[in-house]
Design an enzyme around this catalytic site. Structure first.
Site, PDB file in Angstrom:
ATOM      1  N   CYS A 263       4.846  -6.447  -6.223  1.00  0.00           N
ATOM      2  CA  CYS A 263       5.158  -6.167  -4.805  1.00  0.00           C
ATOM      3  C   CYS A 263       5.713  -7.395  -4.072  1.00  0.00           C
ATOM      4  O   CYS A 263       6.703  -7.301  -3.334  1.00  0.00           O
ATOM      5  CB  CYS A 263       3.925  -5.638  -4.090  1.00  0.00           C
ATOM      6  SG  CYS A 263       2.380  -6.416  -4.592  1.00  0.00           S
TER       7      CYS A 263
ATOM      8  N   HIS B 124       2.418  -6.861   3.054  1.00  0.00           N
ATOM      9  CA  HIS B 124       2.441  -8.265   2.626  1.00  0.00           C
ATOM     10  C   HIS B 124       3.428  -9.039   3.502  1.00  0.00           C
ATOM     11  O   HIS B 124       4.546  -8.575   3.757  1.00  0.00           O
ATOM     12  CB  HIS B 124       2.948  -8.383   1.185  1.00  0.00           C
ATOM     13  CG  HIS B 124       1.975  -7.926   0.141  1.00  0.00           C
ATOM     14  ND1 HIS B 124       0.698  -7.502   0.403  1.00  0.00           N
ATOM     15  CD2 HIS B 124       2.113  -7.867  -1.220  1.00  0.00           C
ATOM     16  CE1 HIS B 124       0.095  -7.186  -0.734  1.00  0.00           C
ATOM     17  NE2 HIS B 124       0.924  -7.392  -1.727  1.00  0.00           N
TER      18      HIS B 124
HETATM   19  N1  LIG Z   1      -1.581  -1.867  -4.718  1.00  0.00           N
HETATM   20  C1  LIG Z   1      -0.366  -2.414  -4.626  1.00  0.00           C
HETATM   21  O1  LIG Z   1       0.114  -2.803  -3.532  1.00  0.00           O
HETATM   22  C2  LIG Z   1       0.457  -2.609  -5.858  1.00  0.00           C
HETATM   23  C3  LIG Z   1       1.759  -3.076  -5.704  1.00  0.00           C
HETATM   24  C4  LIG Z   1       2.535  -3.255  -6.845  1.00  0.00           C
HETATM   25  C5  LIG Z   1       2.004  -2.972  -8.082  1.00  0.00           C
HETATM   26  N2  LIG Z   1       0.732  -2.509  -8.198  1.00  0.00           N
HETATM   27  C6  LIG Z   1       0.235  -2.162  -9.533  1.00  0.00           C
HETATM   28  O2  LIG Z   1       0.101  -0.731  -9.566  1.00  0.00           O
HETATM   29  C7  LIG Z   1      -0.973  -0.362 -10.424  1.00  0.00           C
HETATM   30  C8  LIG Z   1      -1.965   0.540  -9.667  1.00  0.00           C
HETATM   31  O3  LIG Z   1      -2.492  -0.143  -8.565  1.00  0.00           O
HETATM   32  P1  LIG Z   1      -3.418   0.570  -7.456  1.00  0.00           P
HETATM   33  O4  LIG Z   1      -3.537  -0.438  -6.379  1.00  0.00           O
HETATM   34  O5  LIG Z   1      -2.916   1.922  -7.121  1.00  0.00           O
HETATM   35  O6  LIG Z   1      -4.818   0.726  -8.257  1.00  0.00           O
HETATM   36  P2  LIG Z   1      -6.071   1.659  -7.906  1.00  0.00           P
HETATM   37  O7  LIG Z   1      -6.047   2.092  -6.495  1.00  0.00           O
HETATM   38  O8  LIG Z   1      -7.259   0.919  -8.404  1.00  0.00           O
HETATM   39  O9  LIG Z   1      -5.852   2.983  -8.837  1.00  0.00           O
HETATM   40  C9  LIG Z   1      -5.947   2.954 -10.226  1.00  0.00           C
HETATM   41  C10 LIG Z   1      -5.485   4.296 -10.813  1.00  0.00           C
HETATM   42  O10 LIG Z   1      -5.463   4.192 -12.241  1.00  0.00           O
HETATM   43  C11 LIG Z   1      -6.177   5.284 -12.801  1.00  0.00           C
HETATM   44  N3  LIG Z   1      -6.801   4.882 -14.067  1.00  0.00           N
HETATM   45  C12 LIG Z   1      -7.639   3.835 -14.277  1.00  0.00           C
HETATM   46  N4  LIG Z   1      -7.982   3.762 -15.593  1.00  0.00           N
HETATM   47  C13 LIG Z   1      -7.352   4.795 -16.198  1.00  0.00           C
HETATM   48  C14 LIG Z   1      -7.313   5.265 -17.539  1.00  0.00           C
HETATM   49  N5  LIG Z   1      -7.998   4.651 -18.530  1.00  0.00           N
HETATM   50  N6  LIG Z   1      -6.578   6.360 -17.826  1.00  0.00           N
HETATM   51  C15 LIG Z   1      -5.879   6.996 -16.853  1.00  0.00           C
HETATM   52  N7  LIG Z   1      -5.862   6.589 -15.547  1.00  0.00           N
HETATM   53  C16 LIG Z   1      -6.597   5.507 -15.236  1.00  0.00           C
HETATM   54  C17 LIG Z   1      -7.205   5.662 -11.754  1.00  0.00           C
HETATM   55  O11 LIG Z   1      -7.617   7.008 -11.993  1.00  0.00           O
HETATM   56  P3  LIG Z   1      -9.036   7.618 -11.459  1.00  0.00           P
HETATM   57  O12 LIG Z   1      -8.909   7.726  -9.964  1.00  0.00           O
HETATM   58  O13 LIG Z   1      -9.078   8.949 -12.102  1.00  0.00           O
HETATM   59  O14 LIG Z   1     -10.121   6.716 -11.905  1.00  0.00           O
HETATM   60  C18 LIG Z   1      -6.372   5.497 -10.481  1.00  0.00           C
HETATM   61  O15 LIG Z   1      -5.570   6.638 -10.278  1.00  0.00           O
HETATM   62  C19 LIG Z   1      -1.550  -1.684 -10.941  1.00  0.00           C
HETATM   63  O16 LIG Z   1      -0.914  -2.031 -12.163  1.00  0.00           O
HETATM   64  C20 LIG Z   1      -1.153  -2.686  -9.869  1.00  0.00           C
HETATM   65  O17 LIG Z   1      -1.079  -4.014 -10.356  1.00  0.00           O
HETATM   66  C21 LIG Z   1      -0.052  -2.313  -7.110  1.00  0.00           C
END
Ligand SMILES: NC(=O)c1ccc[n+]([C@@H]2O[C@H](COP(=O)([O-])OP(=O)(O)OC[C@H]3O[C@@H](n4cnc5c(N)ncnc54)[C@H](OP(=O)(O)O)[C@@H]3O)[C@@H](O)[C@H]2O)c1
Length: 327
Positions: free
Chosen positions: A124, A235
């Site tokens: 991001c 951010h």
């Molecule tokens: N947040 C940001 O601003 C941002 C920006 C750029 C990139 N990212 C990247 O985007 C990704 C997601 O971030 P997030 O902030 O959305 O995380 P998050 O809110 O913690 O959500 C994680 C997601 O992954 C799923 N998950 C976890 N373990 C899994 C598994 N073993 N099999 C299938 N699904 C699984 C969870 O499902 P359940 O709900 O079913 O547990 C949930 O839907 C990460 O790689 C992060 O680095 C995030």
């Protein structure tokens, strides 16, 4: 099109579903994938869709997969979806620096997409930095970037946001459940992700290595300090950029005011400058506080803010898919 979303219930996955709806993305069947939420329903396009496991989603043979989960999950599952014939846009850091995987910001390097079946979405903080600087790089040639980020808590996912919410409401957050090593509300942490080489954090090194790859500038100098601030979404970045050639401030304003994906907001006399409270929910990268270096005519300082869940993640991923599929 059968579209699967790995991590459909997370902060980015939920935002992605909104962005897909807004873009009227052509989806005949949505396949939301999760872990703890398997069996739950997600609402999309006025219908309920059941969250399934990655294994089950694989057997449904999606045409397109958005990888919106963490990098370990991505490493385990994404190659299997690609092998099964899906085109994948992955938002995790798992494949970003793989030489044969394009790392794409559509305003900057859309030509890198080509016919790739796996395309990586940058971090991001990197996305908004390269969007803000690319029009100036095209004019003057970027040479060096010194950046400090002020990153929102949603950038760390929903567990971190839970810590902020609970601390803010005055309820003591159990230390062992803490996402960050310290309290985040009423605090500022000069620490985003793990410490790696040279005492830089992973987030700081992403800014360096990802921007080098996106611009095809393997020797670009990037020195980053990534800081977590108690802001839910959005951010902010303080950027000092040095170029090969002298900068003309009027030209900078002209080019940034017409650049794709940028909203120029630079009227300090009226207290107008980008702030996270006003960018949440928007897709553009907001740029303001532009100043010439008073000692170096080839350098400027600026301030840039974007919604980390939208342009920093979901919107950029959808824009990549639109380009890849020629929609
Ligand atoms: N947040 C940001 O601003 C941002 C920006 C750029 C990139 N990212 C990247 O985007 C990704 C997601 O971030 P997030 O902030 O959305 O995380 P998050 O809110 O913690 O959500 C994680 C997601 O992954 C799923 N998950 C976890 N373990 C899994 C598994 N073993 N099999 C299938 N699904 C699984 C969870 O499902 P359940 O709900 O079913 O547990 C949930 O839907 C990460 O790689 C992060 O680095 C995030």
């Amino acid at each position: 099109m059968r579209v699967a979303v790995l991590g459909a219930t997370g902060l980015v996955g939920t935002t992605l579903l909104k962005v897909l709806e807004e873009h009227r993305f052509p989806i005949s069947e949505l396949i939301p994938i999760g872990l703890t939420s398997i069996g739950n329903k997600v609402l999309f396009s006025g219908k309920e869709w059941t969250v399934v496991s990655p294994e089950e989603a694989l057997s449904l043979k999606p045409d397109l997969l958005f990888g919106m989960a963490g990098s370990d999950v991505a490493k385990q599952w994404i190659p299997r979806f690609v092998e099964a014939g899906a085109i994948v846009v992955d938002n995790s850091s798992a494949f970003r620096l793989e030489p044969d995987v394009p790392l794409v910001v559509p305003e900057v390097n859309p030509e890198d997409i080509g016919q790739s079946r796996l395309i990586a979405n940058p971090n991001c903080s990197t996305i908004q930095m390269v969007v803000a600087l690319n029009p100036l790089h095209e004019l003057y040639g970027i040479k060096k970037i010194v950046i400090s980020t002020y990153q929102a808590v949603s950038g760390s996912g929903r567990e971190a946001l839970e810590q902020l919410k609970q601390e803010r409401s005055g309820i003591a957050f159990p230390e062992k459940k803490r996402f960050y090593p310290h309290r985040i509300d009423l605090n500022v942490l000069p620490h985003c992700d793990n410490f790696l080489e040279g005492n830089y954090t992973r987030e700081e090194l992403k800014l360096r290595y990802e921007s080098r790859k996106i611009w095809h500038l393997p020797n670009l100098s990037v020195i980053a300090t990534a800081v977590r601030v108690p802001v839910p979404v959005g951010h902010s970045e303080s950027i000092y950029a040095e170029f090969e050639e002298e900068v003309d401030l009027k030209e900078v304003y002209d080019v940034l005011s017409s650049a794709q994906g940028i909203s120029l907001m630079d009227n300090p006399q009226n207290n107008e400058y980008p702030m996270p409270a006003y960018v949440a929910g928007k897709d553009e990268v907001f740029v303001g506080r532009i100043r010439l270096d008073q000692d170096n005519p080839k350098a400027i300082a600026l301030w840039c803010v974007a919604d980390n869940l939208r342009k920093g993640a979901a919107t950029n991923a959808v824009q990549i898919a639109v380009k890849r599929l020629g929609l």
